[in-house]
Design an enzyme around this catalytic site. Sequence first.
Site: not given
Length: 465
Positions: A164, A373
């Site tokens: 992730h 991110d």
Amino acid sequence: MRRCDVSKSGRLIIVSNRVAKPKRRGAAAGGLAVGILGALKESGGMWFGWSGKLTDRETRDPKISRSGNIEYATVELNERDFEHYYNGFSNRVLWPVCHYLLSFMQYESADFDGYRRVNTALARKLAALVKPDDVIWVHDYHLIPLAAELRAAGISNPIGFFLHVPFPSYEALRAVPNHEYLLRSLCAYDVVGFHTERDLACFQQSVTQPDIGGSLLPGGDIEIGGGRLKADVFPIGIDVDELQDLSLAAQSLSRVKSLVRSLAGRDLMIGVDRLDYSKALTQRLLSYERLLEKYPNTQSNLTYLQIAPPTRSGVRAYEEIRAELEQTSGRINGRFAEADWVPIRYLNKGVDRKRLMGYFRNSAIGLVTPIRDGMNLVAKEYLAAQDPEDPGVLVLSTLAGAAAELSEAVLINPYDRDAVADGIGAALNMPLEERRERHDVMLKTLRRNDIVAWRSRFVEALHGR
Ligand code: GDG
């Protein structure tokens, strides 16, 4: 929502560090938990991982509970193991390195030993529950060694891994002692998935280093040590319809109405981030200060709401960010506030998901400026929550994975305060027609790469091994 056939034969077993059992209606749920739960609800199966509880005893057998067609198998972790495995190696080494923040890395060999110990223990507990037809989908950096440990425990079922967070370049990764172990462990999976092409390229570059020995085959598979794995891009998405409906329904919530009233006709800009250094919140406040200096007409006219729920309270760097944010927001408010307007409303707590979607819908700007991110679901949720007839504008960091898909956002480099200030200025002045066009293109992308596409493509890849 569209349905997909991920069931084939056998169960889907999802493994993540933390198991998020469904909470009472309307309670806060992160995007990942929603995605996993959705996959399991469709196909039925099991969710295995840490319960969120600590014990002073050794890790014992999982507690099994059932809700609908989902079985939850949760284990408690020993306090000492948790400190080394979770706070230590996962969050003081892997998290900062994956976000290219090497100066935040604090390596201790005892933490690495704890990381391995917990992965071994979890694999043994899980192995006892696996049936011959099951497929296993492991999530995130806490559990990189799990497949190798499951293989050692005799499990030969297909096992996939999804990361992730960003996969760092080899030059950053090789700063981690034992990075070779991590890379070889990843190669024990049948399928390894990432959010973006960039992450995939970094992984391919790393596993094909001479001391790891992987080779890239035509078609993208990787051959290593006589085995073969598929590495590919699976950008995580959201349930667009659900969030559109939720944001519309949220307009009648009293807390949403009172927020709108309190703005007294001013524009609202919103940021929603876990209180994490990768989200660069202090830097963001300073960019907002630059906006107020550079464009004085925004003073008294634009209110910035920052929601920042606390996270990982056991890691020292997080305590420091919190203090820094409180200090910086207080200083900026002291500098610019008027008797009837406060520039920054800073909430150090989470809010209910429906209310959050209502806040998004009433915000002229969604500000998403992480310095790195994996994807960033807030950017996608903000877009889905907009009124398509009069949508707000997303101001998005080029360093978030979401920027690879959302090129019609106002893209900025979060390290450049002037660029962020100018981006917000451009967003505030954007004509309605342009806002609609950009929103429409991005909404189509969100629908194409939604949460169903993410999980069905991954599970299909796993079934194909
Ligand atoms: C990791 C990767 C990747 C946040 N505050 C509240 C709240 N949230 C929800 C958001 C969103 C989720 O939490 C956060 O997701 P992000 O993607 O923004 O970030 P991470 O937590 O760092 O997640 C990231 C993600 O995994 C998925 O692969 O995108 O890059 O770091 O859903 O809405 N929800 C509610 N109240 C809050 O105050 N209800």
